[in-house]
Design an enzyme around this catalytic site. Structure first.
Site, mmCIF file in Angstrom:
data_model
loop_
_atom_site.group_PDB
_atom_site.id
_atom_site.type_symbol
_atom_site.label_atom_id
_atom_site.label_comp_id
_atom_site.label_asym_id
_atom_site.label_seq_id
_atom_site.Cartn_x
_atom_site.Cartn_y
_atom_site.Cartn_z
ATOM 1 N N GLU A 107 -27.794 -33.406 68.541
ATOM 2 C CA GLU A 107 -28.248 -32.056 68.180
ATOM 3 C C GLU A 107 -29.098 -31.486 69.288
ATOM 4 O O GLU A 107 -30.145 -32.032 69.613
ATOM 5 C CB GLU A 107 -29.148 -32.116 66.944
ATOM 6 C CG GLU A 107 -28.426 -32.116 65.660
ATOM 7 C CD GLU A 107 -29.358 -31.812 64.480
ATOM 8 O OE1 GLU A 107 -30.512 -31.390 64.684
ATOM 9 O OE2 GLU A 107 -28.898 -32.016 63.350
ATOM 10 N N GLU A 114 -27.681 -25.866 57.366
ATOM 11 C CA GLU A 114 -28.912 -26.652 57.246
ATOM 12 C C GLU A 114 -29.862 -25.909 56.309
ATOM 13 O O GLU A 114 -29.846 -24.680 56.257
ATOM 14 C CB GLU A 114 -29.513 -26.770 58.643
ATOM 15 C CG GLU A 114 -30.755 -27.568 58.769
ATOM 16 C CD GLU A 114 -31.052 -27.862 60.250
ATOM 17 O OE1 GLU A 114 -30.992 -29.034 60.602
ATOM 18 O OE2 GLU A 114 -31.314 -26.933 61.024
HETATM 19 P P1 C2E Z 1 -34.278 -29.626 62.971
HETATM 20 O O1 C2E Z 1 -33.548 -30.523 63.887
HETATM 21 O O2 C2E Z 1 -33.751 -28.251 62.836
HETATM 22 O O3 C2E Z 1 -34.290 -30.390 61.560
HETATM 23 C C1 C2E Z 1 -34.246 -29.760 60.322
HETATM 24 C C2 C2E Z 1 -35.599 -29.620 59.688
HETATM 25 O O4 C2E Z 1 -35.452 -28.909 58.457
HETATM 26 C C3 C2E Z 1 -36.265 -30.939 59.310
HETATM 27 O O5 C2E Z 1 -37.671 -30.762 59.420
HETATM 28 C C4 C2E Z 1 -35.878 -31.090 57.831
HETATM 29 O O6 C2E Z 1 -36.757 -31.923 57.107
HETATM 30 C C5 C2E Z 1 -35.964 -29.671 57.377
HETATM 31 N N1 C2E Z 1 -35.139 -29.379 56.200
HETATM 32 C C6 C2E Z 1 -33.948 -29.903 55.862
HETATM 33 N N2 C2E Z 1 -33.459 -29.351 54.738
HETATM 34 C C7 C2E Z 1 -34.387 -28.448 54.327
HETATM 35 C C8 C2E Z 1 -34.473 -27.550 53.208
HETATM 36 O O7 C2E Z 1 -33.589 -27.467 52.366
HETATM 37 N N3 C2E Z 1 -35.582 -26.761 53.134
HETATM 38 C C9 C2E Z 1 -36.578 -26.828 54.065
HETATM 39 N N4 C2E Z 1 -37.629 -26.017 53.908
HETATM 40 N N5 C2E Z 1 -36.527 -27.665 55.128
HETATM 41 C C10 C2E Z 1 -35.450 -28.471 55.257
HETATM 42 P P2 C2E Z 1 -38.599 -31.851 60.094
HETATM 43 O O8 C2E Z 1 -38.131 -33.224 59.731
HETATM 44 O O9 C2E Z 1 -40.009 -31.478 59.824
HETATM 45 O O10 C2E Z 1 -38.296 -31.654 61.639
HETATM 46 C C11 C2E Z 1 -38.631 -30.470 62.301
HETATM 47 C C12 C2E Z 1 -38.030 -30.419 63.680
HETATM 48 O O11 C2E Z 1 -38.602 -31.434 64.506
HETATM 49 C C13 C2E Z 1 -36.530 -30.685 63.716
HETATM 50 O O12 C2E Z 1 -35.835 -29.519 63.377
HETATM 51 C C14 C2E Z 1 -36.339 -31.092 65.159
HETATM 52 O O13 C2E Z 1 -36.244 -29.969 65.992
HETATM 53 C C15 C2E Z 1 -37.638 -31.828 65.447
HETATM 54 N N6 C2E Z 1 -37.399 -33.280 65.351
HETATM 55 C C16 C2E Z 1 -37.418 -34.098 64.268
HETATM 56 N N7 C2E Z 1 -37.165 -35.385 64.625
HETATM 57 C C17 C2E Z 1 -36.982 -35.385 65.960
HETATM 58 C C18 C2E Z 1 -36.692 -36.398 66.946
HETATM 59 O O14 C2E Z 1 -36.516 -37.604 66.666
HETATM 60 N N8 C2E Z 1 -36.591 -35.973 68.256
HETATM 61 C C19 C2E Z 1 -36.755 -34.671 68.626
HETATM 62 N N9 C2E Z 1 -36.629 -34.340 69.938
HETATM 63 N N10 C2E Z 1 -36.996 -33.698 67.748
HETATM 64 C C20 C2E Z 1 -37.123 -34.044 66.427
HETATM 65 MG MG MG Z 2 -32.640 -30.285 65.698
HETATM 66 MG MG MG Z 3 -31.795 -31.027 63.189
HETATM 67 MG MG MG Z 4 -32.238 -27.117 62.812
#
Ligand code: C2E
Ligand code: MG
Ligand code: MG
Ligand code: MG
Length: 292
Positions: free
Chosen positions: A150, A237
């Site tokens: 991604e 998503e």
């Molecule tokens: P992302 O890649 O766009 O991941 C989707 C985010 O939306 C995740 O937040 C997920 O928990 C959240 N989400 C999923 N379904 C729903 C929903 O129905 N409603 C709402 N309100 N939220 C939902 P999360 O886990 O807090 O992660 C935020 C961002 O942090 C991610 O956005 C990604 O850009 C980054 N991230 C997370 N893990 C990693 C990683 O291992 N490496 C890197 N480089 N970035 C990461």
């Molecule tokens: Mg992402």
């Molecule tokens: Mg994602």
């Molecule tokens: Mg995303």
């Protein structure tokens, strides 16, 4: 006097700012130890095929299980790690953990799924990604298409040769490239045409606000049609309601991920989802409340 009138607010603001700075410092000071001590934990959020409700895969999302602060979502620490470069190390840790899980599940005969991992734009410029990822999947005996990469839409704004070439190489090697957060505002159709990608991942805000408006519905249909024509798959998503799911279904979107089905969950909980014998007749059955 002004001081008398506003002094309290200035003081509050100072305290808040100081708090933020101290916290940032603590994050930076603690990150290496945290990695060494295994405090970074991979959570998995299931992704479903809309057509038949079957589990299609998962997204790996990192959390910091901090000894004092508890389980921390990545919104605060990832941007910091992107500034100080630590993200490259953390991402490689997450990818390796994911590969180890896929290998373990293959050995146990669990259903073969793919997992999406996040790739920071820094990873693309700082490392030989093709090298790192190829040796990783080889080490764990996995076919590259088990890893979906991604890359967030904003990373594509500078359509540098290096980005296009790296993604092209990864794609030729068999990794699946997903453009994350599509529709969040940066991309142009021109950029989309130029990028070697396989999957469009629609931005959460788009799903949650646009598709319930009449104009947004037209746009969703347009994007899905465009994706079909470009032979891209479409993932939605942030799906939170049945109404959103039905819209996506009507417009021919391929996969859905969101709180409506399940929140990101610890690995052990995901294993129960993966190994459940009967695929849920109603997709709602797979809902989980293991919150992040
Ligand atoms: P992302 O890649 O766009 O991941 C989707 C985010 O939306 C995740 O937040 C997920 O928990 C959240 N989400 C999923 N379904 C729903 C929903 O129905 N409603 C709402 N309100 N939220 C939902 P999360 O886990 O807090 O992660 C935020 C961002 O942090 C991610 O956005 C990604 O850009 C980054 N991230 C997370 N893990 C990693 C990683 O291992 N490496 C890197 N480089 N970035 C990461
Ligand atoms: Mg992402
Ligand atoms: Mg994602
Ligand atoms: Mg995303």
């Amino acid at each position: 006097s002004i001081k008398g009138k506003y002094g309290k607010h200035f003081a509050l603001y100072d305290d808040k700012l100081r708090g933020t700075l101290l916290r940032r410092q603590a994050i930076t000071d603690g990150m290496e130890t945290a990695l060494a001590k295994g405090q970074f934990e991979v959570y998995l959020q299931p992704k479903y095929q809309i057509r038949d409700g079957r589990l299609a895969g998962a997204e790996a999302l990192v959390r910091w299980n901090h000894p004092e602060w508890g389980l921390q979502p990545p919104g605060e620490f990832i941007p910091l790690f992107e500034r100080n470069g630590f993200i490259t190390k953390l991402d490689q840790y997450v990818w390796e953990r994911v590969c180890a899980l896929l290998q373990e599940w293959d050995r146990k005969g669990y259903p073969s799924i793919n997992i999406s991992v996040n790739v920071s734009r820094l990873d693309i410029y700082n490392t030989d990604l093709a090298d790192v990822l190829t040796s990783l999947v080889r080490r764990y005996g996995l076919s590259p298409d088990r890893l979906h990469l991604e890359i967030t839409e904003s990373a594509y704004t500078d359509t540098s040769r290096q980005l296009i070439e790296t993604l092209g190489t990864l794609r030729r090697l068999g990794f699946v490239i997903e453009m994350d957060d599509f529709g969040s505002g940066y991309s142009s159709l021109n950029m989309l045409a130029e990028m070697p990608i396989d999957v469009l991942k629609l931005d959460m805000k788009f799903i949650q606000t646009e598709i319930t408006r009449p104009t947004g519905q037209g746009i969703l249909r347009f994007i899905v049609d465009l994706a079909r024509w470009m032979k891209l798959r479409v993932v939605a998503e942030g799906v939170e309601t049945r109404e959103q799911l039905e819209r996506l279904q009507n417009d021919g979107c391929d996969y859905a991920q969101g709180y409506y089905f399940a929140k990101p969950m610890p690995v052990e909980s995901f294993v129960s989802v993966l190994t459940v014998q009967d695929p849920p007749a109603d997709m709602e059955n797979s809902r989980s409340d293991d919150s992040a």
